[in-house]
Design an enzyme around this catalytic site. Structure first.
Site, PDB file in Angstrom:
ATOM      1  N   ASP A  97      40.052  54.422  44.062  1.00 25.05           N
ATOM      2  CA  ASP A  97      40.293  53.942  42.688  1.00 25.05           C
ATOM      3  C   ASP A  97      41.575  53.105  42.591  1.00 25.05           C
ATOM      4  OD1 ASP A  97      38.041  55.141  41.667  1.00 25.05           O
ATOM      5  OD2 ASP A  97      39.086  56.945  40.999  1.00 25.05           O
ATOM      6  N   LYS A 114      34.496  64.815  41.623  1.00 22.98           N
ATOM      7  CA  LYS A 114      35.588  64.266  42.440  1.00 22.98           C
ATOM      8  C   LYS A 114      36.629  65.325  42.841  1.00 22.98           C
ATOM      9  CE  LYS A 114      35.394  59.587  40.538  1.00 22.98           C
ATOM     10  NZ  LYS A 114      36.224  58.469  40.069  1.00 22.98           N
TER      11      LYS A 114
END
Ligand code: NAP
Length: 288
Positions: free
Chosen positions: A107, A70
């Site tokens: 997220d 990420k």
């Protein structure tokens, strides 16, 4: 049927076999009768840059990024990064348009949507996190951007709490940190309590990051980011103390749905949402 015009989407990680994203996105493409397919690729860190440019050249439309890529993808997309993903320093969704990659992070949205659907508006709220890893960081940044009035990050290693506070305070000066052992000092006036540690996750279901909820106000929103088991010991204790509780399943689903929205402009409706939740529980072996 796959044909010459089928759009390709993917998830990359290392490992990637555990990912439920292929099941979720292929179910959505099928439900909406979109000519698209979503496939997993295990990509070693040394191959990430090649993968990044290969996807652009191959005409892949978009992909998700899971551990450990990420942060590295955030660097690879450079200036083509959404403000929230830039603050977090991590990208979990890439959309490729005209051969160029654009980075997003869904997220925080996943948590926010799950909280809103359980009736919790984060604006003006005093939020306490237990744990200071990647998930706490993503959610804390989102809540700061969405108007939380105070954020306390309780950790077992002060360096982690300091790092999240620095990040949040660079957006809005509302964060502080302390040791998890001092949680009792923060329960009385918190509006939202979040377990962002893996403590209590299957198979260690007898554990909880805190045992004593004395002093917490009835009606406080208590979230556990864990989704297996469906009800952790942490949530059970919170419920016994009169709190409103929610596990991490909706966050998991909604972060995926937000990626789907970024790629297709469609946010999945209620019918397919319940199907996807049920299938996710089946695949992950979660007893509801
Ligand atoms: P992470 O980066 O590894 O962070 C975990 C945090 O918990 C760290 O601060 C760690 O501290 C702390 N911790 C671990 N064991 C502990 C213990 N025994 N006592 C006190 N603190 C402890 O993990 P993450 O990615 O943030 O994930 C955290 C949890 O959220 C996991 O359960 C994960 O499954 C869940 N999650 C759910 C979603 C969702 O969509 N629902 C999304 C992301 C994550 P140390 O560094 O000192 O170990």
């Amino acid at each position: 049927m796959i044909n010459g015009a089928t759009n390709v989407y993917a998830v990359i990680g290392h490992p990637v076999e555990h990912s439920v994203s292929p099941m979720i996105h292929n179910a959505l493409f099928q439900y909406y009768q979109m000519d698209a397919i979503y496939v997993p690729y295990a990509i070693a860190p040394a191959d990430l840059a090649d993968c990044f440019s290969a996807f652009e050249k191959l005409g892949v439309k978009g992909y998700n990024i899971t551990i450990p890529h990420k942060k590295a993808i955030a660097a690879l997309v450079g200036a083509h990064i959404d403000p929230y993903a830039k603050h977090v320093g991590a990208v979990n969704t890439v959309a490729i348009k005209d051969g160029k990659s654009f980075g997003y992070n869904t997220d925080g949205y996943g948590f926010l949507r799950a909280a809103n659907e359980s009736g919790c508006d984060v604006n003006g709220k005093n939020v306490v996190f237990i744990g200071g890893g990647g998930a706490a960081q993503s959610v804390a940044v989102k809540l700061a951007m969405e108007g939380a009035s105070k954020i306390t990050v309780l950790t077992r290693r002060q360096v982690q709490g300091n790092a999240i506070c620095d990040l949040v305070n660079s957006i809005k000066n509302i964060a502080q940190t302390d040791a998890i052992a001092n949680v009792g000092n923060y329960l009385g006036d918190c509006d939202i309590l979040i377990n962002a540690t893996p403590v209590g996750m299957f198979p260690h279901t007898k554990n909880s990051p805190i045992e004593d909820f004395a002093g917490i106000r009835k009606g406080t929103y208590v979230f556990d980011l864990i989704y297996n088991p469906f009800q952790t010991r942490f949530l059970k204790l919170a419920k016994q103390a009169g709190c409103r509780t929610q596990n991490g399943l909706d966050m998991l689903i909604y972060q995926g749905f937000q990626s789907f929205f970024i790629w297709t402009g469609v946010f999945p409706d209620e019918n397919i949402t319940s199907v996807v939740k049920q299938k996710t529980c089946e695949v992950l072996g979660i007893e509801t």
